[in-house]
Structures are given as C-alpha cells and as structure tokens.
Scaffold this motif. Structure first.
Motif, PDB file in Angstrom:
ATOM      1  N   MET A  35       0.834  -1.207   0.000  1.00 52.86           N
ATOM      2  CA  MET A  35       0.000   0.000   0.000  1.00 52.86           C
ATOM      3  C   MET A  35       0.868   1.256   0.000  1.00 52.86           C
ATOM      4  SD  MET A  35      -2.825   0.983   2.838  1.00 52.86           S
ATOM      5  CE  MET A  35      -3.204   2.653   3.232  1.00 52.86           C
ATOM      6  N   LYS A  36       1.894   1.287   0.830  1.00 58.19           N
ATOM      7  CA  LYS A  36       2.776   2.452   0.892  1.00 58.19           C
ATOM      8  C   LYS A  36       3.492   2.671  -0.433  1.00 58.19           C
ATOM      9  CE  LYS A  36       4.995   1.208   4.661  1.00 58.19           C
ATOM     10  NZ  LYS A  36       5.881   1.208   5.845  1.00 58.19           N
ATOM     11  N   ARG A  37       3.945   1.590  -1.054  1.00 53.93           N
ATOM     12  CA  ARG A  37       4.651   1.699  -2.328  1.00 53.93           C
ATOM     13  C   ARG A  37       3.741   2.305  -3.410  1.00 53.93           C
ATOM     14  NH1 ARG A  37       9.139   0.268  -4.421  1.00 53.93           N
ATOM     15  NH2 ARG A  37       9.362  -0.163  -6.628  1.00 53.93           N
ATOM     16  N   VAL A  38       2.531   1.793  -3.510  1.00 50.82           N
ATOM     17  CA  VAL A  38       1.605   2.309  -4.529  1.00 50.82           C
ATOM     18  C   VAL A  38       1.272   3.771  -4.255  1.00 50.82           C
ATOM     19  CG1 VAL A  38      -0.723   2.071  -5.472  1.00 50.82           C
ATOM     20  CG2 VAL A  38       0.679   0.046  -5.100  1.00 50.82           C
ATOM     21  N   LEU A  39       1.053   4.127  -2.996  1.00 51.54           N
ATOM     22  CA  LEU A  39       0.746   5.519  -2.665  1.00 51.54           C
ATOM     23  C   LEU A  39       1.914   6.448  -3.020  1.00 51.54           C
ATOM     24  CD1 LEU A  39      -1.218   5.151   0.678  1.00 51.54           C
ATOM     25  CD2 LEU A  39      -2.109   5.847  -1.533  1.00 51.54           C
ATOM     26  N   LEU A  40       3.142   6.006  -2.772  1.00 51.24           N
ATOM     27  CA  LEU A  40       4.302   6.829  -3.148  1.00 51.24           C
ATOM     28  C   LEU A  40       4.410   6.973  -4.659  1.00 51.24           C
ATOM     29  CD1 LEU A  40       7.110   5.803  -0.641  1.00 51.24           C
ATOM     30  CD2 LEU A  40       6.095   8.058  -0.961  1.00 51.24           C
ATOM     31  N   GLU A  41       4.109   5.911  -5.398  1.00 47.34           N
ATOM     32  CA  GLU A  41       4.150   5.998  -6.857  1.00 47.34           C
ATOM     33  C   GLU A  41       3.121   7.001  -7.371  1.00 47.34           C
ATOM     34  OE1 GLU A  41       3.545   1.947  -7.999  1.00 47.34           O
ATOM     35  OE2 GLU A  41       5.638   1.396  -7.692  1.00 47.34           O
ATOM     36  N   VAL A  42       1.952   7.001  -6.775  1.00 47.45           N
ATOM     37  CA  VAL A  42       0.916   7.943  -7.209  1.00 47.45           C
ATOM     38  C   VAL A  42       1.283   9.362  -6.793  1.00 47.45           C
ATOM     39  CG1 VAL A  42      -1.522   8.538  -7.038  1.00 47.45           C
ATOM     40  CG2 VAL A  42      -0.842   6.162  -7.200  1.00 47.45           C
ATOM     41  N   ILE A  43       1.905   9.519  -5.654  1.00 47.51           N
ATOM     42  CA  ILE A  43       2.366  10.846  -5.238  1.00 47.51           C
ATOM     43  C   ILE A  43       3.366  11.394  -6.255  1.00 47.51           C
ATOM     44  CG2 ILE A  43       3.772  12.050  -3.509  1.00 47.51           C
ATOM     45  CD1 ILE A  43       2.287  10.352  -1.383  1.00 47.51           C
ATOM     46  N   LEU A  44       4.205  10.530  -6.801  1.00 45.00           N
ATOM     47  CA  LEU A  44       5.133  10.967  -7.848  1.00 45.00           C
ATOM     48  C   LEU A  44       4.377  11.535  -9.050  1.00 45.00           C
ATOM     49  CD1 LEU A  44       7.861   8.183  -7.973  1.00 45.00           C
ATOM     50  CD2 LEU A  44       8.178  10.576  -7.422  1.00 45.00           C
ATOM     51  N   VAL A  45       3.338  10.847  -9.461  1.00 45.00           N
ATOM     52  CA  VAL A  45       2.551  11.318 -10.600  1.00 45.00           C
ATOM     53  C   VAL A  45       1.863  12.637 -10.247  1.00 45.00           C
ATOM     54  CG1 VAL A  45       0.615  10.776 -12.131  1.00 45.00           C
ATOM     55  CG2 VAL A  45       2.230   8.984 -11.490  1.00 45.00           C
ATOM     56  N   LEU A  46       1.320  12.740  -9.042  1.00 47.51           N
ATOM     57  CA  LEU A  46       0.670  13.988  -8.622  1.00 47.51           C
ATOM     58  C   LEU A  46       1.647  15.163  -8.620  1.00 47.51           C
ATOM     59  CD1 LEU A  46      -1.592  12.722  -5.719  1.00 47.51           C
ATOM     60  CD2 LEU A  46      -2.354  13.706  -7.877  1.00 47.51           C
ATOM     61  N   LEU A  47       2.860  14.921  -8.138  1.00 51.95           N
ATOM     62  CA  LEU A  47       3.873  15.976  -8.148  1.00 51.95           C
ATOM     63  C   LEU A  47       4.239  16.381  -9.571  1.00 51.95           C
ATOM     64  CD1 LEU A  47       6.267  14.923  -5.251  1.00 51.95           C
ATOM     65  CD2 LEU A  47       4.923  17.022  -5.391  1.00 51.95           C
ATOM     66  N   ALA A  48       4.329  15.404 -10.471  1.00 49.07           N
ATOM     67  CA  ALA A  48       4.644  15.716 -11.866  1.00 49.07           C
ATOM     68  C   ALA A  48       3.532  16.549 -12.498  1.00 49.07           C
ATOM     69  CB  ALA A  48       4.871  14.419 -12.649  1.00 49.07           C
ATOM     70  N   VAL A  49       2.282  16.209 -12.225  1.00 52.49           N
ATOM     71  CA  VAL A  49       1.150  16.982 -12.760  1.00 52.49           C
ATOM     72  C   VAL A  49       1.151  18.383 -12.161  1.00 52.49           C
ATOM     73  CG1 VAL A  49      -1.370  17.150 -12.806  1.00 52.49           C
ATOM     74  CG2 VAL A  49      -0.257  14.970 -13.293  1.00 52.49           C
ATOM     75  N   PHE A  50       1.407  18.492 -10.866  1.00 50.79           N
ATOM     76  CA  PHE A  50       1.471  19.801 -10.220  1.00 50.79           C
ATOM     77  C   PHE A  50       2.580  20.655 -10.833  1.00 50.79           C
ATOM     78  CE2 PHE A  50       3.275  22.564  -6.906  1.00 50.79           C
ATOM     79  CZ  PHE A  50       2.184  23.380  -6.679  1.00 50.79           C
ATOM     80  N   PHE A  51       3.742  20.040 -11.088  1.00 49.59           N
ATOM     81  CA  PHE A  51       4.865  20.755 -11.691  1.00 49.59           C
ATOM     82  C   PHE A  51       4.514  21.227 -13.101  1.00 49.59           C
ATOM     83  CE2 PHE A  51       9.150  20.680 -13.770  1.00 49.59           C
ATOM     84  CZ  PHE A  51       9.664  21.773 -13.096  1.00 49.59           C
ATOM     85  N   LEU A  52       3.844  20.376 -13.868  1.00 47.94           N
ATOM     86  CA  LEU A  52       3.419  20.750 -15.211  1.00 47.94           C
ATOM     87  C   LEU A  52       2.471  21.941 -15.170  1.00 47.94           C
ATOM     88  CD1 LEU A  52       3.225  20.141 -18.285  1.00 47.94           C
ATOM     89  CD2 LEU A  52       1.320  18.621 -17.710  1.00 47.94           C
ATOM     90  N   LYS A  53       1.499  21.887 -14.267  1.00 50.99           N
ATOM     91  CA  LYS A  53       0.548  22.997 -14.134  1.00 50.99           C
ATOM     92  C   LYS A  53       1.268  24.282 -13.730  1.00 50.99           C
ATOM     93  CE  LYS A  53      -2.302  23.884 -10.652  1.00 50.99           C
ATOM     94  NZ  LYS A  53      -3.314  23.723  -9.632  1.00 50.99           N
ATOM     95  N   LEU A  54       2.222  24.169 -12.822  1.00 53.67           N
ATOM     96  CA  LEU A  54       2.978  25.336 -12.367  1.00 53.67           C
ATOM     97  C   LEU A  54       3.761  25.958 -13.512  1.00 53.67           C
ATOM     98  CD1 LEU A  54       3.665  26.928  -9.759  1.00 53.67           C
ATOM     99  CD2 LEU A  54       5.660  25.464  -9.558  1.00 53.67           C
ATOM    100  N   ILE A  55       4.354  25.128 -14.338  1.00 52.92           N
ATOM    101  CA  ILE A  55       5.134  25.646 -15.468  1.00 52.92           C
ATOM    102  C   ILE A  55       4.225  26.351 -16.472  1.00 52.92           C
ATOM    103  CG2 ILE A  55       6.427  24.910 -17.514  1.00 52.92           C
ATOM    104  CD1 ILE A  55       7.885  22.949 -15.751  1.00 52.92           C
ATOM    105  N   ILE A  56       3.045  25.788 -16.721  1.00 52.88           N
ATOM    106  CA  ILE A  56       2.128  26.401 -17.681  1.00 52.88           C
ATOM    107  C   ILE A  56       1.570  27.720 -17.141  1.00 52.88           C
ATOM    108  CG2 ILE A  56      -0.120  26.132 -18.790  1.00 52.88           C
ATOM    109  CD1 ILE A  56       0.562  23.177 -19.133  1.00 52.88           C
TER     110      ILE A  56
END
Length: 161
Positions: free
Chosen positions: A110-131
């Motif tokens: 469970m922790k591993r999957v949650l960390l993997e999804v947090i990575l994707v969320l951070l990437a999406v947040f970074f993309l939005k910030l750049i735009i």
C-alpha cells in the motif's frame, strides 16, 4: 484485552472519509472538465488569459483532481481490506470483483503504490505550475523536480516487504 484489538475497526472512519473525499474530487474534476469545454466553445469567458491556455489549465487541474480521487479510493479500499476485512477468507476476497490494482497484500504494498501515485501527482502539479507561471518562474520551483527524484530514488532503494 479483547476490546483493545477491536479498536482497529475505527479505521472505518478513515475509509468513509476517503470515499467521500474521492467522490468530491471526482465531482470537482468533472466540473473543471465541463468548464474547460465551455471556455473552448465560448460559452463562458476565460479570466485573465487566452481561452485555450485557460482550458488547458482547467483540464490539468481536473486530471489532478481525478488522480487524487483515485489515491483516496485506493487508500479507502486498502485500509478496509487491511484492517477491517482482514479475517475474510481468500475465497471471499476473490468473490469481491475488484481490479488487480486495488488488491493489497500488505501495508508495504500500500505504501509503495501511494508513493508511486504521489510521484505522478507531483509531476502533474509541476506541469501545471510551469504552464501557469511560465513567465514568472523562480529557482525555488526546482524543489519540486528534486522532490520527485528523491521519492523515485527512495522507491528504488527501499524495500517495503
């Protein structure tokens, strides 16, 4: 002593809260998608930016909401099956028609999957910030990709079993 071990059923509060939160995020994400379409069709005005850029920002925000909703959904199912439905037989668990990605073997998984999804969320947040902040970016924005790299490295190096 038996009462002490029944406290694990308090996890139902986390399960219900996560399910309600996931529903809310799915509704907000859906609404942001509808707003993006309305902006592109010219039915509502974009505030302060070009309409296509605003629509893209709204779509990215809806993606972010959907992803976080899926995280809460995963958390709710995982918590339920790890803490509350723990005593279910494997046959009974197989009868529950769930996709494989929702099936959790242990807390480490469970922790591993949650960390993997947090990575994707951070990437999406970074993309939005750049735009959104393309002209006014500061060097402090580099903290986000550094965090992504640190979490990715920790996922690779740490054993969750």
């Amino acid at each position: 002593m038996r009462f002490f071990f029944q406290i694990r059923y308090m996890a139902i509060i986390a399960v219900i809260s996560a399910l309600v939160g996931a529903l809310l995020l799915f509704l907000v994400g859906g609404w942001r998608t509808v707003e993006a379409f309305l902006i592109v069709l010219g039915l509502i005005d974009a505030i302060g930016q070009e309409s296509s850029q605003t629509a893209v920002i709204f779509i990215i925000e809806s993606l972010d909401n959907f992803l976080l909703g899926f995280v809460l959904l995963y958390f709710a199912y995982s918590t339920y099956f790890l803490f509350i439905a723990e005593k279910m037989s494997s046959e009974a668990k197989e009868k529950v028609d769930m996709p494989d990605w929702l099936k959790v073997e242990d807390l480490g998984h469970m922790k591993r999957v949650l960390l993997e999804v947090i990575l994707v969320l951070l990437a999406v947040f970074f993309l939005k910030l750049i735009i959104v902040e393309e002209d006014a970016l500061e060097w402090t924005v580099l903290i986000i990709p550094a965090t992504i790299v640190a979490i990715a490295l920790s996922l690779k190096l740490v054993k969750f079993d």
